[in-house]
Design a protein around this motif. Sequence first.
Motif, PDB file in Angstrom:
ATOM      1  N   LEU A 174       0.796  -1.227   0.000  1.00  0.00           N
ATOM      2  CA  LEU A 174       0.000   0.000   0.000  1.00  0.00           C
ATOM      3  C   LEU A 174       0.823   1.269   0.000  1.00  0.00           C
ATOM      4  O   LEU A 174       0.442   2.261  -0.622  1.00  0.00           O
ATOM      5  CB  LEU A 174      -0.906   0.015   1.224  1.00  0.00           C
ATOM      6  N   VAL A 175       1.931   1.254   0.729  1.00  0.00           N
ATOM      7  CA  VAL A 175       2.644   2.494   0.989  1.00  0.00           C
ATOM      8  C   VAL A 175       3.872   2.677   0.096  1.00  0.00           C
ATOM      9  O   VAL A 175       3.954   3.641  -0.646  1.00  0.00           O
ATOM     10  CB  VAL A 175       3.037   2.589   2.480  1.00  0.00           C
ATOM     11  N   THR A 176       4.804   1.756   0.185  1.00  0.00           N
ATOM     12  CA  THR A 176       6.033   1.962  -0.584  1.00  0.00           C
ATOM     13  C   THR A 176       5.933   1.417  -2.001  1.00  0.00           C
ATOM     14  O   THR A 176       6.791   1.685  -2.828  1.00  0.00           O
ATOM     15  CB  THR A 176       7.241   1.309   0.109  1.00  0.00           C
ATOM     16  N   LYS A 177       4.902   0.618  -2.261  1.00  0.00           N
ATOM     17  CA  LYS A 177       4.658   0.077  -3.600  1.00  0.00           C
ATOM     18  C   LYS A 177       5.791  -0.826  -4.087  1.00  0.00           C
ATOM     19  O   LYS A 177       5.960  -1.012  -5.289  1.00  0.00           O
ATOM     20  CB  LYS A 177       4.433   1.218  -4.600  1.00  0.00           C
ATOM     21  N   GLU A 178       6.562  -1.362  -3.140  1.00  0.00           N
ATOM     22  CA  GLU A 178       7.600  -2.314  -3.525  1.00  0.00           C
ATOM     23  C   GLU A 178       6.958  -3.668  -3.795  1.00  0.00           C
ATOM     24  O   GLU A 178       5.916  -3.983  -3.221  1.00  0.00           O
ATOM     25  CB  GLU A 178       8.614  -2.453  -2.378  1.00  0.00           C
ATOM     26  N   PRO A 179       7.549  -4.473  -4.648  1.00  0.00           N
ATOM     27  CA  PRO A 179       6.975  -5.789  -4.926  1.00  0.00           C
ATOM     28  C   PRO A 179       6.997  -6.673  -3.684  1.00  0.00           C
ATOM     29  O   PRO A 179       7.895  -6.557  -2.853  1.00  0.00           O
ATOM     30  CB  PRO A 179       7.892  -6.348  -6.016  1.00  0.00           C
ATOM     31  N   VAL A 180       5.997  -7.502  -3.547  1.00  0.00           N
ATOM     32  CA  VAL A 180       5.913  -8.428  -2.417  1.00  0.00           C
ATOM     33  C   VAL A 180       6.024  -9.844  -2.967  1.00  0.00           C
ATOM     34  O   VAL A 180       5.166 -10.281  -3.734  1.00  0.00           O
ATOM     35  CB  VAL A 180       4.586  -8.258  -1.653  1.00  0.00           C
ATOM     36  N   ASP A 181       7.103 -10.551  -2.597  1.00  0.00           N
ATOM     37  CA  ASP A 181       7.281 -11.924  -3.089  1.00  0.00           C
ATOM     38  C   ASP A 181       7.460 -12.900  -1.929  1.00  0.00           C
ATOM     39  O   ASP A 181       7.364 -12.525  -0.765  1.00  0.00           O
ATOM     40  CB  ASP A 181       8.471 -12.001  -4.047  1.00  0.00           C
ATOM     41  N   LYS A 182       7.700 -14.136  -2.307  1.00  0.00           N
ATOM     42  CA  LYS A 182       7.820 -15.200  -1.312  1.00  0.00           C
ATOM     43  C   LYS A 182       8.927 -14.909  -0.297  1.00  0.00           C
ATOM     44  O   LYS A 182       8.755 -15.095   0.905  1.00  0.00           O
ATOM     45  CB  LYS A 182       8.098 -16.525  -2.034  1.00  0.00           C
ATOM     46  N   ALA A 183      10.059 -14.431  -0.803  1.00  0.00           N
ATOM     47  CA  ALA A 183      11.194 -14.153   0.082  1.00  0.00           C
ATOM     48  C   ALA A 183      10.826 -13.079   1.107  1.00  0.00           C
ATOM     49  O   ALA A 183      11.155 -13.194   2.295  1.00  0.00           O
ATOM     50  CB  ALA A 183      12.396 -13.714  -0.737  1.00  0.00           C
TER      51      ALA A 183
ATOM     52  N   ALA B 124       0.032   8.846  -8.588  1.00  0.00           N
ATOM     53  CA  ALA B 124      -0.009   8.895  -7.133  1.00  0.00           C
ATOM     54  C   ALA B 124       0.894   7.821  -6.541  1.00  0.00           C
ATOM     55  O   ALA B 124       1.604   8.061  -5.556  1.00  0.00           O
ATOM     56  CB  ALA B 124      -1.441   8.715  -6.646  1.00  0.00           C
ATOM     57  N   ALA B 125       0.873   6.642  -7.140  1.00  0.00           N
ATOM     58  CA  ALA B 125       1.722   5.557  -6.660  1.00  0.00           C
ATOM     59  C   ALA B 125       3.194   5.947  -6.751  1.00  0.00           C
ATOM     60  O   ALA B 125       3.976   5.695  -5.823  1.00  0.00           O
ATOM     61  CB  ALA B 125       1.458   4.286  -7.456  1.00  0.00           C
ATOM     62  N   ALA B 126       3.571   6.574  -7.847  1.00  0.00           N
ATOM     63  CA  ALA B 126       4.965   6.985  -8.030  1.00  0.00           C
ATOM     64  C   ALA B 126       5.366   8.034  -6.994  1.00  0.00           C
ATOM     65  O   ALA B 126       6.455   7.970  -6.421  1.00  0.00           O
ATOM     66  CB  ALA B 126       5.157   7.521  -9.443  1.00  0.00           C
ATOM     67  N   ALA B 127       4.467   8.980  -6.742  1.00  0.00           N
ATOM     68  CA  ALA B 127       4.749  10.032  -5.767  1.00  0.00           C
ATOM     69  C   ALA B 127       4.948   9.430  -4.376  1.00  0.00           C
ATOM     70  O   ALA B 127       5.872   9.800  -3.643  1.00  0.00           O
ATOM     71  CB  ALA B 127       3.621  11.052  -5.750  1.00  0.00           C
ATOM     72  N   LEU B 128       4.079   8.486  -4.017  1.00  0.00           N
ATOM     73  CA  LEU B 128       4.188   7.805  -2.728  1.00  0.00           C
ATOM     74  C   LEU B 128       5.505   7.073  -2.627  1.00  0.00           C
ATOM     75  O   LEU B 128       6.242   7.196  -1.649  1.00  0.00           O
ATOM     76  CB  LEU B 128       3.079   6.763  -2.620  1.00  0.00           C
ATOM     77  N   SER B 129       5.773   6.286  -3.637  1.00  0.00           N
ATOM     78  CA  SER B 129       6.976   5.474  -3.682  1.00  0.00           C
ATOM     79  C   SER B 129       8.227   6.328  -3.496  1.00  0.00           C
ATOM     80  O   SER B 129       9.097   6.019  -2.681  1.00  0.00           O
ATOM     81  CB  SER B 129       7.007   4.738  -5.016  1.00  0.00           C
ATOM     82  N   THR B 130       8.300   7.421  -4.223  1.00  0.00           N
ATOM     83  CA  THR B 130       9.449   8.327  -4.125  1.00  0.00           C
ATOM     84  C   THR B 130       9.585   8.895  -2.725  1.00  0.00           C
ATOM     85  O   THR B 130      10.673   8.932  -2.152  1.00  0.00           O
ATOM     86  CB  THR B 130       9.283   9.486  -5.127  1.00  0.00           C
ATOM     87  N   PHE B 131       8.465   9.324  -2.175  1.00  0.00           N
ATOM     88  CA  PHE B 131       8.477   9.905  -0.830  1.00  0.00           C
ATOM     89  C   PHE B 131       9.073   8.942   0.191  1.00  0.00           C
ATOM     90  O   PHE B 131       9.960   9.303   0.962  1.00  0.00           O
ATOM     91  CB  PHE B 131       7.058  10.301  -0.428  1.00  0.00           C
TER      92      PHE B 131
END
Lengths: 203, 203
Positions: A174-183, B124-131
């Motif tokens: 939701l927040v950092t939008k990083e990928p979420v995988d098994k590891a 919006a996702a990009a802005a969040l991610s960068t922040f």
Amino acid sequence: MEQDSRLAGTVRPGGRTARVRAAVLEATQDELVLHGFHGLSMDAVAARAGVGKTTVYRRWTGAAGLVADLMTELADQSAAHANTGTVEEDLRANALSVLAAITDERLGATLQAVIAAATCDKEAAAALSTFYERRIAEWGKSIDLAIRRGELPEGTDGHEVIRAISAPLYYRLLVTKEPVDKATAERSATRALVAARNGAFVG
Amino acid sequence: MEQDSRLAGTVRPGGRTARVRAAVLEATQDELVLHGFHGLSMDAVAARAGVGKTTVYRRWTGAAGLVADLMTELADQSAAHANTGTVEEDLRANALSVLAAITDERLGATLQAVIAAATCDKEAAAALSTFYERRIAEWGKSIDLAIRRGELPEGTDGHEVIRAISAPLYYRLLVTKEPVDKATAERSATRALVAARNGAFVG
DNA sequence: CCCCTAATGGGTCTTTAGTTCCGTTAAGAT
DNA sequence: ATCTTAACGGAACTAAAGACCCATTAGGGG
């Protein structure tokens, strides 16, 4: 002449009413996958479900009501906690079940939609809250079993451990939008376990 | 006659243009506090800001663009990491700064709105991610200092420790809707620290 | 200070969301 | 099987969102 104060669909919930509800909730998920919560249109849902839009407006107040109802539906389908015999495996199973939920196309889109809706709608917030309350209580049992087996310190807060496992996954989603995988999921379970073993969840 | 392909507000960014932007972003926050992202209307924002709604539509594509811009603005204001001398206090300060952000009426509403918008909007996702990328990198320095002081194991992933502190707070805010208070924040910092000291963030 | 034009803003037009009305269909009780 | 009426659906209607046009205002370079 007094029953119009009651919500539609409660007096004759069988047959057609049930079919309409199922079709609308299915269509809602399809639309959420395509456009997300902000792009959810009651009109599009009605058209896709093959029902009159009057019906959708009558039975669900708006977009937030739709996703709230969807969440309530999912709450009834939630699975029982794992019981593999070791905390390590139980917590790993928990993390992987969260991973499976949020990476599933339909379920993931639905969860994100409910979370988005819940930021400004009480009904959706309540549905979310109830869902996770149940889930956390259910999986908390794994921790209680572990304590009884002597794998974790007496007094460890099981609900908090379960929250600690899910939290980083949702944070990424939701927040950092990083990928979420098994590891990522497995690391999350391991870290919570290390903290728990060292008494960080006691008290 | 070729500059209409460029975005409005980039050629003469001073004076009036800057004032309009400030007024619109202010008004957007006010509206978010009142109605949340789903209830954000471009019309209402324009009226509150005292600018023509044509201007708002021209410079920001839609509601998602508005909150994305708001997030970009906040990214420039983010504070430097704490350096109290001990990890324990630095991490506590980090947790309390997250707490302050999400419990602040305007900032909290804005963050939730951006998160809601980001579930279905790339900008919006990009802005969040960068922040958060910036924020995590900044506070990760606290962990590097701790490693150098010998307070944490060599090889500890600082970024992951910082994420581990924020995650439970956002999880409560967005997902379980449980209240987030000072005690919750401090517990979160402590738990991440315990896990880190025991090598759960190495590798 | 003057000029050029970027940028704004009012007004209007089009589209889409949401409501209401009323005739039709089918639960479910007898 | 029959009857009552809950619930649905089409259509017409109202309100609001969003797009467009063009006259007006004010940056900022000369």
